[in-house]
Motif scaffolding. Sequence first.
Motif, short mmCIF file in Angstrom:
data_model
loop_
_atom_site.label_atom_id
_atom_site.label_comp_id
_atom_site.label_asym_id
_atom_site.label_seq_id
_atom_site.Cartn_x
_atom_site.Cartn_y
_atom_site.Cartn_z
N LEU A 1 0.81 -1.21 0.00
CA LEU A 1 0.00 0.00 0.00
C LEU A 1 0.85 1.27 0.00
O LEU A 1 0.46 2.29 -0.59
CB LEU A 1 -0.93 0.00 1.22
CG LEU A 1 -2.08 -1.02 1.21
CD1 LEU A 1 -2.84 -0.97 2.52
CD2 LEU A 1 -3.02 -0.77 0.04
N THR A 2 2.00 1.22 0.68
CA THR A 2 2.83 2.43 0.78
C THR A 2 3.87 2.54 -0.33
O THR A 2 4.52 3.59 -0.44
CB THR A 2 3.54 2.47 2.14
OG1 THR A 2 4.34 1.27 2.30
CG2 THR A 2 2.53 2.57 3.27
N ALA A 3 4.05 1.49 -1.13
CA ALA A 3 5.05 1.55 -2.21
C ALA A 3 4.79 2.71 -3.18
O ALA A 3 5.72 3.46 -3.53
CB ALA A 3 5.11 0.22 -2.96
N VAL B 1 6.64 9.44 -12.96
CA VAL B 1 6.28 8.28 -12.14
C VAL B 1 5.09 7.50 -12.69
O VAL B 1 4.75 6.43 -12.15
CB VAL B 1 5.96 8.70 -10.68
CG1 VAL B 1 7.19 9.27 -10.00
CG2 VAL B 1 4.82 9.72 -10.66
N ALA B 2 4.41 7.99 -13.70
CA ALA B 2 3.18 7.34 -14.16
C ALA B 2 3.42 5.90 -14.61
O ALA B 2 2.61 5.01 -14.33
CB ALA B 2 2.56 8.15 -15.30
N GLN C 1 -1.55 0.62 -10.21
CA GLN C 1 -1.82 0.92 -8.80
C GLN C 1 -3.15 1.62 -8.58
O GLN C 1 -3.32 2.31 -7.57
CB GLN C 1 -0.68 1.77 -8.23
CG GLN C 1 0.69 1.12 -8.28
CD GLN C 1 0.78 -0.10 -7.39
OE1 GLN C 1 0.07 -0.20 -6.40
NE2 GLN C 1 1.63 -1.04 -7.73
N GLY C 2 -4.09 1.48 -9.47
CA GLY C 2 -5.43 2.05 -9.26
C GLY C 2 -5.40 3.56 -9.18
O GLY C 2 -4.91 4.25 -10.07
N GLU C 3 -5.95 4.10 -8.05
CA GLU C 3 -6.02 5.54 -7.88
C GLU C 3 -4.64 6.17 -7.87
O GLU C 3 -4.46 7.33 -8.26
CB GLU C 3 -6.77 5.89 -6.58
CG GLU C 3 -8.27 5.68 -6.63
CD GLU C 3 -8.66 4.22 -6.47
OE1 GLU C 3 -7.74 3.37 -6.28
OE2 GLU C 3 -9.86 3.91 -6.53
N ARG D 1 -0.14 10.18 -12.92
CA ARG D 1 -0.33 10.94 -14.15
C ARG D 1 -0.49 12.43 -13.87
O ARG D 1 0.03 13.28 -14.61
CB ARG D 1 -1.55 10.40 -14.91
CG ARG D 1 -1.32 9.05 -15.56
CD ARG D 1 -2.44 8.72 -16.54
NE ARG D 1 -3.71 8.51 -15.86
CZ ARG D 1 -4.12 7.34 -15.38
NH1 ARG D 1 -3.35 6.27 -15.52
NH2 ARG D 1 -5.29 7.22 -14.80
N ASP D 2 -1.20 12.75 -12.78
CA ASP D 2 -1.34 14.17 -12.42
C ASP D 2 0.03 14.76 -12.06
O ASP D 2 0.32 15.91 -12.42
CB ASP D 2 -2.29 14.31 -11.22
CG ASP D 2 -3.72 13.94 -11.58
OD1 ASP D 2 -4.03 13.93 -12.79
OD2 ASP D 2 -4.51 13.64 -10.67
#
Length: 470
Positions: free
Chosen positions: A186-188, A209-210, A216-218, A224-225
């Motif tokens: 979860l924290t990765a 990082v995208a 990784q879902g959300e 992407r943002d």
Amino acid sequence: MRSLFAKIFIYFLLTIVLSTLIGIILTYSRDREFPPMGHRHFAKQALAEYGRDAVRTYEDGGAAALSDYVANLRDSADVKVFLFGADGVALAAAQVEKRDEHMIRRLAKAAGRSGRLRFSNHPDVPWMASALTGPSGKSYVIVVGLPPRPALRHIFKAIPPTFFGVRSAIIIAVSALLCYVLARTLTAPIRALRQATQRFAAGDFSVRVADSLSSQGEFSELGRDFDQMAQRIASLLNGQKQLLSDISHELRSPLARLGVALELARKHADSDAENALNRIEKESLRLNEMIGQLLDLASLDEEGGTQSFSRFDLTRLIADVVRDAVFEAHGSDKTVRFEAAEPVFVRGDVELLRRAIDNVVRNALTYTAEGTAVEVLMTGDEFSGSVGVTVCDHGPGIPDDVLDKIFEPFYRVQQSRDRRTGGAGLGLAIAQRAVKRCGGSISATNRRPSGLEIQVRLPVEAGPASTKDA
């Protein structure tokens, strides 16, 4: 506890442990028996144990001892025991309601005839009966009524002691491992975003990082943002640098023509215009110097390699800079002092570091008070791994809350270091980028009672000196 990973890990582990405990409590509270008394194997074991104890007590101590055993079992565990002989006569019986006596005798009679385990459908108390043979060879029938549900204080007493040993350790270890993997997973994405943000803040505007968060879902949307934000900021900064560089280059030509026109004007001007022409020349020189600084700043902001790096004597370079500064300070009541030290060799761009230290020394010479000296000190050697160059002045200093801002382009402290000094606020910005390009750092602190101290720290390159070192 500020770590998100630690919080998630502990929360999940506590959730598993508490869920297990609540499950045990609810199971005990819900079920009439634990483990389920409908399990024939367990029922036979329970009846055999109670029956063996009851028959041994009866044959060894008689009816009085058996009555005490039955009463003690009822008081301590709320277990009701009836022992019947082969003829169906009750040898000892727990106290029960009258309406249950007939059911108990009928259950004992059925177990004695069939020799098999028998259960009742009593709504409140689970009754069971079984035939057995005592040590003397006599036949008996044992009837046992268990409590409808155990008292809450006896819940953990019913769990085997071995459960709290190796088994519980294995359960906790497996749960902790699962929680670790889950928390790590979860924290990765957050760690990846944090590392990318740190690199971006350090000046690496190419970080994205995208792709690493695509599954990784959300978090992939957040990635992407981030990439869109980084791309936009990088474009704006690059455009700003390019605009600054282009304008600086374009201004060079008009300034060169202005210099030519100024010399022509001197030939035809009378003495009354000489002061105005000198003023124009001074301002054009200042403008030309500022344009040169802007070009230097733009080149330092670009990513550069180490092709121009060489190994050189920093002590000799500082001595040259100080010698030039002393010459320029001639005629004023200021000077620069530097005690020559042992040669210390560093690796970097010689001209960049010369310019950086020269800017720092000139800045200190500008602001130090009349009748004082700028002090240049060197600390460290090749054995310590780094060398520090400290430049101290005796000027007014600057407010503590803006010490970090003096290395920003065009930043000026208006209270005491205003535009009357003639600078544009670029010297220290160029020095900081030049030192950083060579793998060093630069910082500023106020002196007491007055003055500013700027320290440049560079990594030392150990090794024998050579004739090529300069």
